[in-house]
Design a protein around this motif. Structure first.
Motif, PDB file in Angstrom:
ATOM      1  N   GLU A 264      60.793 -21.018 -34.237  1.00 16.98           N
ATOM      2  CA  GLU A 264      59.372 -21.281 -34.439  1.00 16.98           C
ATOM      3  C   GLU A 264      58.686 -20.032 -34.962  1.00 16.98           C
ATOM      4  OE1 GLU A 264      55.736 -23.164 -31.799  1.00 16.98           O
ATOM      5  OE2 GLU A 264      57.167 -21.837 -30.818  1.00 16.98           O
ATOM      6  N   VAL A 265      57.863 -20.197 -36.000  1.00 22.68           N
ATOM      7  CA  VAL A 265      56.985 -19.146 -36.505  1.00 22.68           C
ATOM      8  C   VAL A 265      55.591 -19.745 -36.600  1.00 22.68           C
ATOM      9  CG1 VAL A 265      56.426 -17.592 -38.404  1.00 22.68           C
ATOM     10  CG2 VAL A 265      58.809 -17.978 -37.792  1.00 22.68           C
ATOM     11  N   PRO A 266      54.679 -19.381 -35.700  1.00 27.40           N
ATOM     12  CA  PRO A 266      53.331 -19.972 -35.748  1.00 27.40           C
ATOM     13  C   PRO A 266      52.529 -19.427 -36.918  1.00 27.40           C
ATOM     14  CG  PRO A 266      53.456 -18.303 -34.038  1.00 27.40           C
ATOM     15  CD  PRO A 266      54.848 -18.446 -34.585  1.00 27.40           C
ATOM     16  N   ASN A 267      51.477 -20.161 -37.237  1.00 29.00           N
ATOM     17  CA  ASN A 267      50.497 -19.725 -38.251  1.00 29.00           C
ATOM     18  C   ASN A 267      51.116 -19.442 -39.613  1.00 29.00           C
ATOM     19  OD1 ASN A 267      48.476 -19.789 -36.234  1.00 29.00           O
ATOM     20  ND2 ASN A 267      49.050 -17.738 -35.572  1.00 29.00           N
ATOM     21  N   GLN A 268      51.918 -20.380 -40.087  1.00 28.62           N
ATOM     22  CA  GLN A 268      52.445 -20.260 -41.444  1.00 28.62           C
ATOM     23  C   GLN A 268      51.441 -20.849 -42.432  1.00 28.62           C
ATOM     24  OE1 GLN A 268      56.615 -20.771 -42.403  1.00 28.62           O
ATOM     25  NE2 GLN A 268      56.995 -21.453 -40.313  1.00 28.62           N
ATOM     26  N   PRO A 269      51.416 -20.364 -43.688  1.00 29.49           N
ATOM     27  CA  PRO A 269      52.277 -19.316 -44.232  1.00 29.49           C
ATOM     28  C   PRO A 269      51.847 -17.922 -43.784  1.00 29.49           C
ATOM     29  CG  PRO A 269      50.719 -20.032 -45.892  1.00 29.49           C
ATOM     30  CD  PRO A 269      50.511 -20.935 -44.708  1.00 29.49           C
ATOM     31  N   ILE A 270      52.808 -17.008 -43.762  1.00 30.93           N
ATOM     32  CA  ILE A 270      52.541 -15.620 -43.412  1.00 30.93           C
ATOM     33  C   ILE A 270      51.966 -14.919 -44.643  1.00 30.93           C
ATOM     34  CG2 ILE A 270      53.583 -13.445 -42.662  1.00 30.93           C
ATOM     35  CD1 ILE A 270      55.799 -15.173 -41.352  1.00 30.93           C
ATOM     36  N   VAL A 271      50.883 -14.181 -44.442  1.00 24.20           N
ATOM     37  CA  VAL A 271      50.226 -13.510 -45.568  1.00 24.20           C
ATOM     38  C   VAL A 271      51.040 -12.286 -45.990  1.00 24.20           C
ATOM     39  CG1 VAL A 271      48.125 -12.375 -46.367  1.00 24.20           C
ATOM     40  CG2 VAL A 271      47.981 -14.312 -44.782  1.00 24.20           C
TER      41      VAL A 271
ATOM     42  N   ILE B 132      60.624 -20.551 -43.326  1.00 24.07           N
ATOM     43  CA  ILE B 132      59.539 -19.604 -43.095  1.00 24.07           C
ATOM     44  C   ILE B 132      58.899 -19.307 -44.449  1.00 24.07           C
ATOM     45  CG2 ILE B 132      58.919 -17.297 -42.275  1.00 24.07           C
ATOM     46  CD1 ILE B 132      61.393 -17.399 -40.490  1.00 24.07           C
ATOM     47  N   THR B 133      57.605 -19.530 -44.551  1.00 26.67           N
ATOM     48  CA  THR B 133      56.913 -19.403 -45.832  1.00 26.67           C
ATOM     49  C   THR B 133      55.948 -18.221 -45.819  1.00 26.67           C
ATOM     50  OG1 THR B 133      57.066 -21.787 -46.219  1.00 26.67           O
ATOM     51  CG2 THR B 133      55.406 -20.579 -47.485  1.00 26.67           C
ATOM     52  N   PHE B 134      56.025 -17.404 -46.872  1.00 30.00           N
ATOM     53  CA  PHE B 134      55.096 -16.307 -47.108  1.00 30.00           C
ATOM     54  C   PHE B 134      54.216 -16.673 -48.296  1.00 30.00           C
ATOM     55  CE2 PHE B 134      58.302 -14.276 -44.625  1.00 30.00           C
ATOM     56  CZ  PHE B 134      57.709 -13.180 -44.006  1.00 30.00           C
ATOM     57  N   ILE B 135      52.949 -16.229 -48.262  1.00 30.92           N
ATOM     58  CA  ILE B 135      52.031 -16.465 -49.379  1.00 30.92           C
ATOM     59  C   ILE B 135      51.384 -15.144 -49.785  1.00 30.92           C
ATOM     60  CG2 ILE B 135      50.075 -17.057 -47.863  1.00 30.92           C
ATOM     61  CD1 ILE B 135      49.210 -19.057 -50.057  1.00 30.92           C
ATOM     62  N   ASN B 136      51.307 -14.907 -51.088  1.00 27.88           N
ATOM     63  CA  ASN B 136      50.671 -13.702 -51.597  1.00 27.88           C
ATOM     64  C   ASN B 136      49.191 -13.709 -51.208  1.00 27.88           C
ATOM     65  OD1 ASN B 136      49.152 -12.075 -53.752  1.00 27.88           O
ATOM     66  ND2 ASN B 136      51.288 -11.512 -54.150  1.00 27.88           N
TER      67      ASN B 136
END
Length: 358
Positions: free
Chosen positions: A207-214, A170-174
């Protein structure tokens, strides 16, 4: 017509990205309509490769037929042996007597077949079945008297417990980094393999849709994580209809159950869900800060059911809090583990004819 299509294409280009399945074509900013991109390892582990009736599938009353089954362990050669594999003759239609002296099982704990005192089934147990090895099980069956030709579909079952791990990213982006990429016309979409589901017929998927998470430094960031179970094999989960889910209470518990418990004592699916070491503080469930496992424990409860080959999808909100210090982009690994009792069956049709009168 071409002018009408152009705005629709531009709208798609402004969303996230995906790769067309079966190709290496990456479409920037388009959401993954095809589901999570997860690498899946071998599904069926213990299989009945072949089932034979010798010398023939037709036998007369008083005659003997040998039922021979070839059972293979299809595990990766690098893995250790699978313990407590039980091979069972589970249906004789009350038309055959089993001669245990002439029945045997290679690799079995006991060379000769055993009789279950409750079910009456004849079986053997392989304590250690090594990867890529093949066992042979034979039952000597003497046909009982019949007055008219009578069919019987005899069944053989391979029963075992198994442990299957899954890891998912799971990816987060600044937010500021995302804005910088957009102004430069670059994609922030996450592509490639999102997770790996290990060997075994029953797997958990995430599943996590719409990655990366803001991620915002003032508000944190959140997305929706969905989890479900699928039977990818050609056998069946051997679980009751009620109270069939057990959530692990300590590290490594699910794997320990699959390695030490016998199929007779394992009657629940064991599930564990946790972030990789070091990520716990930066990855929390939204709301009251509970763990992911606690959230899914509440959503699933003690019972789930497969509709066809899959359970429903269970969803929990997942967050990276404001103190996570995600400067640019960060990828977390979420792990799920499942252990279960599984049955692989195969059947063969036999015919009994009346004995010849002299």
């Amino acid at each position: 017509m071409k002018l009408l299509l152009l705005p629709a294409i531009m709208v798609l280009v402004l969303v996230s990205g995906c790769t067309i399945p079966g190709t290496t074509i990456d479409i920037p900013f388009i959401p993954n309509f095809f589901g999570p991109n997860i690498q899946e390892e071998t599904h069926d582990v213990i299989v009945i490769q072949n089932l034979q009736a010798i010398p023939s599938a037709e036998v007369r009353s008083g005659q003997t037929v040998t039922l021979r089954a070839f059972i293979k362990n299809q595990q990766n050669p690098e893995l250790g042996p699978k313990g407590n594999v039980k091979i069972v003759l589970y249906n004789t239609c009350e038309l055959f007597d089993v001669d245990t002296r002439s029945s045997f099982c290679t690799m079995g704990k006991e060379v000769s077949m055993q009789k279950d005192q409750i079910s009456g089934a004849y079986y053997c147990t392989i304590e250690k079945m090594f990867p890529q090895s093949t066992a042979v099980a034979e039952w000597s069956l003497k046909a009982r008297d019949v007055k008219v030709q009578t069919p019987c579909r005899i069944g053989i079952m391979a029963q075992y417990t198994y442990f299957t791990p899954t890891t998912y990213r799971i990816t987060f982006i600044n937010k500021q980094e995302l804005e910088r990429l957009v102004t430069q016309g670059k994609s922030a979409g996450v592509s490639g393999i999102e997770g790996v589901a290990g060997e075994g017929p029953v797997k958990t998927f995430m599943e996590v849709p719409n990655q990366p998470i803001v991620y915002d430094t003032n508000d944190g960031g959140s997305g929706i994580l969905s989890l479900w179970i699928e039977n990818k094999g050609f056998g069946q989960l051997a679980i009751p209809s009620r109270a069939n889910i057990y959530f692990a209470t300590r590290d490594g518990e699910c794997q320990t159950i699959s390695e030490t418990d016998t199929p007779e004592t394992t009657r629940q699916i064991c599930i564990d869900i946790y972030p990789s070491q070091g990520d716990v503080g930066d990855l929390l469930l939204a709301g009251d800060g509970r763990s992911l496992k606690d959230c899914f424990r509440e959503k699933i409860g003690e019972t789930t059911a497969l509709i066809g080959k899959s359970t429903p999808k269970y969803s929990c909100e997942i967050t990276s809090p404001v103190d996570s210090k995600i400067k640019l982009q960060k990828t977390f690994q979420i792990n799920s583990e499942i252990s279960y009792l599984y049955k692989f069956t195969q059947e063969i049709d036999l015919k009994i004819k009346p004995g010849v009168s002299l």
